[in-house]
Every structure is written in C-alpha cells, then in structure tokens.
Design a protein around this motif. Sequence first.
Motif, mmCIF file in Angstrom:
data_model
loop_
_atom_site.group_PDB
_atom_site.id
_atom_site.type_symbol
_atom_site.label_atom_id
_atom_site.label_comp_id
_atom_site.label_asym_id
_atom_site.label_seq_id
_atom_site.Cartn_x
_atom_site.Cartn_y
_atom_site.Cartn_z
ATOM 1 N N GLU A 1 77.151 -7.528 117.874
ATOM 2 C CA GLU A 1 77.976 -7.287 119.034
ATOM 3 C C GLU A 1 79.225 -6.491 118.676
ATOM 4 N N ILE A 2 79.841 -6.843 117.573
ATOM 5 C CA ILE A 2 81.097 -6.201 117.189
ATOM 6 C C ILE A 2 80.871 -4.736 116.799
ATOM 7 N N GLU A 3 79.644 -4.406 116.439
ATOM 8 C CA GLU A 3 79.306 -3.014 116.149
ATOM 9 C C GLU A 3 78.905 -2.290 117.429
ATOM 10 N N ALA A 4 79.328 -2.833 118.561
ATOM 11 C CA ALA A 4 79.102 -2.250 119.894
ATOM 12 C C ALA A 4 77.647 -2.343 120.325
ATOM 13 N N TYR A 5 76.957 -3.366 119.884
ATOM 14 C CA TYR A 5 75.575 -3.573 120.326
ATOM 15 C C TYR A 5 75.534 -3.732 121.843
ATOM 16 N N PHE A 6 76.448 -4.533 122.389
ATOM 17 C CA PHE A 6 76.510 -4.692 123.839
ATOM 18 C C PHE A 6 77.251 -3.535 124.493
ATOM 19 N N GLY A 7 78.112 -2.882 123.781
ATOM 20 C CA GLY A 7 78.873 -1.795 124.388
ATOM 21 C C GLY A 7 80.136 -2.313 125.030
ATOM 22 N N ASP A 8 80.951 -3.022 124.264
ATOM 23 C CA ASP A 8 82.234 -3.538 124.736
ATOM 24 C C ASP A 8 82.074 -4.380 125.998
ATOM 25 N N ASN A 9 81.100 -5.231 125.999
ATOM 26 C CA ASN A 9 80.832 -6.183 127.078
ATOM 27 C C ASN A 9 80.220 -5.566 128.328
ATOM 28 N N ASP A 10 80.024 -4.257 128.366
ATOM 29 C CA ASP A 10 79.412 -3.647 129.550
ATOM 30 C C ASP A 10 77.977 -4.138 129.735
ATOM 31 N N THR A 11 77.197 -4.061 128.674
ATOM 32 C CA THR A 11 75.819 -4.535 128.754
ATOM 33 C C THR A 11 75.788 -6.043 128.897
ATOM 34 N N LEU A 12 76.699 -6.732 128.221
ATOM 35 C CA LEU A 12 76.771 -8.191 128.341
ATOM 36 C C LEU A 12 76.985 -8.595 129.797
ATOM 37 N N VAL B 1 83.703 -14.101 135.320
ATOM 38 C CA VAL B 1 84.468 -12.995 134.750
ATOM 39 C C VAL B 1 83.973 -12.741 133.334
ATOM 40 N N VAL B 2 83.633 -11.489 133.036
ATOM 41 C CA VAL B 2 83.316 -11.068 131.674
ATOM 42 C C VAL B 2 84.511 -10.264 131.203
ATOM 43 N N THR B 3 85.117 -10.712 130.128
ATOM 44 C CA THR B 3 86.348 -10.089 129.657
ATOM 45 C C THR B 3 86.188 -9.516 128.257
ATOM 46 N N SER B 4 86.874 -8.434 128.029
ATOM 47 C CA SER B 4 87.033 -7.873 126.692
ATOM 48 C C SER B 4 88.489 -8.116 126.299
ATOM 49 N N GLY B 5 88.853 -7.658 125.136
ATOM 50 C CA GLY B 5 90.257 -7.690 124.749
ATOM 51 C C GLY B 5 90.621 -8.515 123.541
ATOM 52 N N ALA B 6 89.741 -9.397 123.086
ATOM 53 C CA ALA B 6 90.116 -10.295 121.989
ATOM 54 C C ALA B 6 90.474 -9.535 120.719
ATOM 55 N N ILE B 7 89.699 -8.526 120.371
ATOM 56 C CA ILE B 7 89.977 -7.789 119.132
ATOM 57 C C ILE B 7 91.304 -7.048 119.241
ATOM 58 N N GLY B 8 91.514 -6.327 120.329
ATOM 59 C CA GLY B 8 92.761 -5.585 120.500
ATOM 60 C C GLY B 8 93.979 -6.482 120.524
ATOM 61 N N PRO C 1 85.090 -7.228 108.930
ATOM 62 C CA PRO C 1 85.843 -8.474 108.703
ATOM 63 C C PRO C 1 87.209 -8.492 109.399
ATOM 64 N N ILE C 2 87.876 -7.358 109.459
ATOM 65 C CA ILE C 2 89.174 -7.300 110.138
ATOM 66 C C ILE C 2 88.975 -7.483 111.643
ATOM 67 N N ARG C 3 87.949 -6.851 112.189
ATOM 68 C CA ARG C 3 87.672 -6.989 113.619
ATOM 69 C C ARG C 3 87.294 -8.438 113.960
ATOM 70 N N GLN C 4 86.536 -9.074 113.083
ATOM 71 C CA GLN C 4 86.166 -10.480 113.315
ATOM 72 C C GLN C 4 87.408 -11.374 113.255
ATOM 73 N N ALA C 5 88.269 -11.136 112.288
ATOM 74 C CA ALA C 5 89.500 -11.933 112.171
ATOM 75 C C ALA C 5 90.389 -11.705 113.395
ATOM 76 N N ALA C 6 90.503 -10.444 113.809
ATOM 77 C CA ALA C 6 91.319 -10.140 114.987
ATOM 78 C C ALA C 6 90.748 -10.816 116.234
ATOM 79 N N ALA C 7 89.431 -10.817 116.355
ATOM 80 C CA ALA C 7 88.804 -11.488 117.494
ATOM 81 C C ALA C 7 89.112 -12.978 117.470
ATOM 82 N N LYS D 1 92.497 0.135 116.329
ATOM 83 C CA LYS D 1 91.037 0.111 116.321
ATOM 84 C C LYS D 1 90.522 0.149 114.881
ATOM 85 N N PRO D 2 90.547 -0.986 114.205
ATOM 86 C CA PRO D 2 90.031 -0.994 112.831
ATOM 87 C C PRO D 2 88.519 -0.821 112.828
#
Length: 170
Positions: A149-160, A53-60, A76-82, A71-72
């Motif tokens: 990754e957090i800058e959407a390099y993977f594309g919210d886990n789609d590419t991952l 299972v590849v999951t998203s959701g940690a930041i939200g 740094p806020i996104r990293q802390a939220a993750a 959606k900050p």
Amino acid sequence: MNRQALLGNIKKMVVKVGTSSITKEGYEVDMEFMDSVARQVKTLRDRGIEVIVVTSGAIGIGMDAMGGHPKPKEIPIRQAAASVGQSILMQKWNDSFGKVGLTIAQILLTYDFYSDRTRFLNLRNTMETLLDHGVIPIVNENDALCIKEIEAYFGDNDTLSSMVASKMES
C-alpha cells in the motif's frame, strides 16, 4: 442536476479525503477544512445517509511531526511517519466530528480485506454495526505495517475508497 436530486435515493456514501485537502503547506493540518467535512457529514447523516470516510494524510502529518522531508521515498521512514501521523490524524478527525456531536471509529485496512472472504465479512459486519449505532467509520490504509500500500498499490487511498464503496451494501 442539483445535489438534492442526485442524492435523493442514496442510503450510504463513501467520502474520500486526500492529503492535499486536509493539510496546508508543509503538511500542517487544516482544521477548518476538516471541520467543514464533519459539518457536511453531519448534514448527510441528518438526511438519513450513512457515511464512511476514507482519509489520507498519516504519512504527511507524521513527517511534519517528525520534522522530516515532505515526501520521503524510503519505506521505513514512510512507515514510521504513518505510525506517528495516524494517531494525530485520528485525533484531529475526532476533534472535528466531536464539534458536530458525532462519534468516529478508526479502521485501518490492508489489501487482504478485499481478497480474504473472512476478513471482508468481518470488516462489513464491523462497518454495519458502527453505522447502525450512528458512528462514522474513518478508514485509512495501514501504512505502518504494509509496504504494498505504501508503495502506492492503492493509489493514495483512491482505489481503497472505491473498493470500500463497492463492497459495502447500500
């Protein structure tokens, strides 16, 4: 084509679950949906199909727990939220999979796993060992540490998820 015919020869499957699927408005965790995923994974496992299972959701989920904006943009806020959300996310997955008698394992990845042969081999060995023992790997980007990754390099886990699927032998 029916599902049985489509899945007839599949031995291993990667299931990608997005943030919008596992959360309700305001990023509250949707346990009914997560329980449903766990039941479906259990059905696949009972048919002899190994599932990652590849999951998203940690930041939200982390932003919800921290009482922040949905959606900050600040990294740094996104990293802390993750960092906050990842443990909550995994606990929720653990609860859902526990209801169907399955054990899970957390695997946090960065893009390095794909470009570094040693890291890739270590990842593959870990995944194969977990699957051999009936454990469901739950994969997510390591957003707490990485900014590509957090800058959407993977594309919210789609590419991952596609990278994980393409690199795991079936």
